[in-house]
Design a protein around this motif. Structure first.
Motif, mmCIF file in Angstrom:
data_model
loop_
_atom_site.group_PDB
_atom_site.id
_atom_site.type_symbol
_atom_site.label_atom_id
_atom_site.label_comp_id
_atom_site.label_asym_id
_atom_site.label_seq_id
_atom_site.Cartn_x
_atom_site.Cartn_y
_atom_site.Cartn_z
ATOM 1 N N ALA A 52 0.836 -1.207 0.000
ATOM 2 C CA ALA A 52 0.000 0.000 0.000
ATOM 3 C C ALA A 52 0.868 1.254 0.000
ATOM 4 C CB ALA A 52 -0.906 0.006 1.226
ATOM 5 N N ASP A 53 0.346 2.305 -0.607
ATOM 6 C CA ASP A 53 1.016 3.602 -0.634
ATOM 7 C C ASP A 53 1.008 4.164 0.791
ATOM 8 O OD1 ASP A 53 1.486 6.387 -0.747
ATOM 9 O OD2 ASP A 53 0.610 6.549 -2.744
ATOM 10 N N PRO A 54 2.163 4.208 1.462
ATOM 11 C CA PRO A 54 2.173 4.626 2.869
ATOM 12 C C PRO A 54 1.760 6.080 3.075
ATOM 13 C CG PRO A 54 4.418 4.316 2.063
ATOM 14 C CD PRO A 54 3.498 3.853 0.978
ATOM 15 N N ALA A 55 2.141 6.944 2.159
ATOM 16 C CA ALA A 55 1.782 8.361 2.304
ATOM 17 C C ALA A 55 0.267 8.551 2.167
ATOM 18 C CB ALA A 55 2.526 9.207 1.278
ATOM 19 N N TYR A 56 -0.343 7.818 1.227
ATOM 20 C CA TYR A 56 -1.792 7.943 1.041
ATOM 21 C C TYR A 56 -2.533 7.365 2.246
ATOM 22 C CZ TYR A 56 -6.007 8.720 -1.692
ATOM 23 O OH TYR A 56 -7.217 9.201 -2.142
ATOM 24 N N PHE A 57 -2.049 6.242 2.774
ATOM 25 C CA PHE A 57 -2.632 5.652 3.975
ATOM 26 C C PHE A 57 -2.602 6.654 5.127
ATOM 27 C CE2 PHE A 57 -1.351 3.400 7.986
ATOM 28 C CZ PHE A 57 -2.614 2.980 8.360
ATOM 29 N N GLU A 58 -1.445 7.278 5.340
ATOM 30 C CA GLU A 58 -1.319 8.233 6.438
ATOM 31 C C GLU A 58 -2.210 9.447 6.235
ATOM 32 O OE1 GLU A 58 2.806 9.048 7.273
ATOM 33 O OE2 GLU A 58 3.228 6.914 7.586
ATOM 34 N N GLU A 59 -2.293 9.938 4.996
ATOM 35 C CA GLU A 59 -3.167 11.084 4.730
ATOM 36 C C GLU A 59 -4.624 10.722 4.973
ATOM 37 O OE1 GLU A 59 -5.356 13.566 1.337
ATOM 38 O OE2 GLU A 59 -3.467 12.668 0.710
ATOM 39 N N LEU A 60 -5.044 9.571 4.443
ATOM 40 C CA LEU A 60 -6.440 9.160 4.612
ATOM 41 C C LEU A 60 -6.788 8.978 6.081
ATOM 42 C CD1 LEU A 60 -6.869 6.541 1.735
ATOM 43 C CD2 LEU A 60 -7.819 8.855 1.815
ATOM 44 N N LEU A 61 -5.981 8.223 6.793
ATOM 45 C CA LEU A 61 -6.282 7.959 8.202
ATOM 46 C C LEU A 61 -6.276 9.242 9.022
ATOM 47 C CD1 LEU A 61 -6.904 6.032 10.499
ATOM 48 C CD2 LEU A 61 -4.441 5.587 10.700
ATOM 49 N N GLY A 62 -5.235 10.046 8.878
ATOM 50 C CA GLY A 62 -5.164 11.307 9.619
ATOM 51 C C GLY A 62 -6.295 12.250 9.256
ATOM 52 N N GLY A 63 -6.609 12.331 7.966
ATOM 53 C CA GLY A 63 -7.681 13.215 7.505
ATOM 54 C C GLY A 63 -9.052 12.768 7.960
ATOM 55 N N ILE A 64 -9.305 11.475 7.908
ATOM 56 C CA ILE A 64 -10.604 10.957 8.338
ATOM 57 C C ILE A 64 -10.813 11.216 9.825
ATOM 58 C CG2 ILE A 64 -11.932 8.833 8.729
ATOM 59 C CD1 ILE A 64 -10.684 7.843 6.010
ATOM 60 N N VAL A 65 -9.808 10.935 10.626
ATOM 61 C CA VAL A 65 -9.939 11.148 12.070
ATOM 62 C C VAL A 65 -10.099 12.643 12.372
ATOM 63 C CG1 VAL A 65 -8.767 10.929 14.298
ATOM 64 C CG2 VAL A 65 -8.765 9.007 12.685
ATOM 65 N N ALA A 66 -9.301 13.476 11.725
ATOM 66 C CA ALA A 66 -9.366 14.920 11.969
ATOM 67 C C ALA A 66 -10.700 15.526 11.548
ATOM 68 C CB ALA A 66 -8.220 15.630 11.243
ATOM 69 N N HIS A 67 -11.279 14.999 10.478
ATOM 70 C CA HIS A 67 -12.514 15.569 9.929
ATOM 71 C C HIS A 67 -13.748 14.711 10.216
ATOM 72 C CE1 HIS A 67 -10.365 18.710 7.748
ATOM 73 N NE2 HIS A 67 -9.479 17.784 7.396
ATOM 74 N N ALA A 68 -13.619 13.732 11.096
ATOM 75 C CA ALA A 68 -14.723 12.794 11.353
ATOM 76 C C ALA A 68 -16.048 13.476 11.704
ATOM 77 C CB ALA A 68 -14.337 11.787 12.428
ATOM 78 N N PRO A 69 -16.068 14.502 12.565
ATOM 79 C CA PRO A 69 -17.367 15.118 12.882
ATOM 80 C C PRO A 69 -18.057 15.719 11.652
ATOM 81 C CG PRO A 69 -15.737 15.725 14.526
ATOM 82 C CD PRO A 69 -14.993 15.042 13.406
#
Length: 152
Positions: A52-69
């Motif tokens: 898996a693309d590690p940078a994309y994984f980190e962006e997706l996970l960090g972004g989803i958690v940060a913007h979850a609400p």
């Protein structure tokens, strides 16, 4: 060789990153760990993030958690049940799809929806992919109306 998706076709590095992200977001929804601890955990596992693309994984996970609400607020009007009744796997997949629709304009809406539907076929309940498809299609009409009108 790439790992197959739900239809048996090889997955791209981004597709694999989405798959690992759904697993991490599921864990986050259940255990509420930090994105950093989840990233570390997935990097250290034997099967971990694999190709898996590690940078994309980190962006997706960090972004989803940060913007979850706000992602949850965007998803909620398109649900046919209360948010509390959502299966955590479907919830994780919907958050991923919503994040890509809202924050990754370089990903065509059809790709964001299709990738999420494929993940629902892989991880979700028997007909969960139909639910995910319906919710994300309605969300795409709301978030990407200009792109849809242009026929993209």
């Amino acid at each position: 060789m790439s790992e197959p998706n739900a239809q048996g076709a090889p997955q791209s590095r981004r597709g694999l990153a989405r798959r690992v992200t759904v697993q991490a977001v599921y864990q986050w929804l259940i255990n509420e760990g930090t994105p950093e601890s989840l990233m570390k955990q997935f990097r250290e596992q034997d099967d971990g993030i694999g190709r898996a693309d590690p940078a994309y994984f980190e962006e997706l996970l960090g972004g989803i958690v940060a913007h979850a609400p706000e992602l949850t607020m965007a998803i909620a009007p398109h649900l046919d049940r209360p948010l509390a009744q959502l299966d955590p796997v479907e919830h994780a997949i919907l958050l991923l799809g919503a994040y890509e629709l809202e924050h990754r304009r370089d990903v065509p809406w059809k790709v964001a929806v299709n990738e999420s539907v494929n993940l629902a076929k892989m991880f979700g309940a028997e007909d969960g992919y139909k639910f995910v498809n319906g919710v994300l299609d309605r969300l795409a009409h709301a978030m990407r109306a200009d792109e849809m009108r242009a026929g993209l």
